[in-house]
Design an enzyme around this catalytic site. Structure first.
Site, PDB file in Angstrom:
ATOM      1  CG  HIS A 110     -19.524   4.426  22.304  1.00 50.75           C
ATOM      2  ND1 HIS A 110     -19.892   4.894  21.068  1.00 50.75           N
ATOM      3  CD2 HIS A 110     -19.999   5.331  23.197  1.00 50.75           C
ATOM      4  CE1 HIS A 110     -20.574   6.022  21.200  1.00 50.75           C
ATOM      5  NE2 HIS A 110     -20.644   6.318  22.489  1.00 50.75           N
ATOM      6  CB  CYS A 134       5.404   0.549  21.628  1.00 50.57           C
ATOM      7  SG  CYS A 134       4.109   0.557  20.388  1.00 50.57           S
TER       8      CYS A 134
END
Ligand code: RB5
Length: 152
Positions: A98, A65
């Protein structure tokens, strides 16, 4: 890898560039729109991308966006989605290793195509590190999701 790709008008130009770029890396684009520059509401397209990933129609998703923020807010509402807004390659790599991020959000008004390509390359080349501390944290995310959200 199948990549669901979507954007609103603020991300449309970068989405077009990514549509050309991703097949060159050996990935298949699952197009979720928009397909023109007319004003469009980012929640509609971020939801489409996130659902495609949550339902297994694509392995990962990319939503663009204007800032990338709205796209990440929306995508993170969908159970099973961990969306990350990344405008640098360090975060793009680490958010997969992670946090097992499965939807990448980009701001088409923030990053140019060359940096976006580097970010996307780093993100797609990364895999979740199953080390105990990362798995423990991911399990906590999944438990929070289970506590507060219902399935898609
Ligand atoms: C559209 O003008 C803009 O608000 C949207 O693309 C996005 O940046 C929202 O976060």
């Amino acid at each position: 890898m199948k990549i669901a790709l979507g954007a609103d008008h603020g991300g449309y130009e970068l989405k077009k560039r990514l549509e050309d770029f991703l097949p060159g890396l050996g990935h298949e684009v699952v197009n979720m729109g928009v397909d023109g520059p007319a004003p469009a509401d980012y929640p509609d397209y971020a939801k489409k991308v996130a659902l495609a990933v949550a339902k297994g129609k694509a392995s990962r998703g990319i939503v663009v966006c204007g800032s990338g923020v709205g796209a990440s807010v929306v995508a993170n509402k969908i159970p099973g989605i961990r969306a990350g807004l990344c405008h640098d390659t360090y975060s793009a790599r680490q958010c997969v290793e992670h946090d097992d991020v499965n939807v990448l959000c980009l701001g088409g008004r923030v990053v140019g195509p060359d940096l976006a390509f580097e970010i996307v390359k780093a993100w797609l080349a990364s895999t979740f590190s199953k080390t105990q501390r990362h798995q423990r944290r991911l399990d906590k995310i999944l438990a929070i999701e289970k506590e507060f959200l219902s399935s898609p």
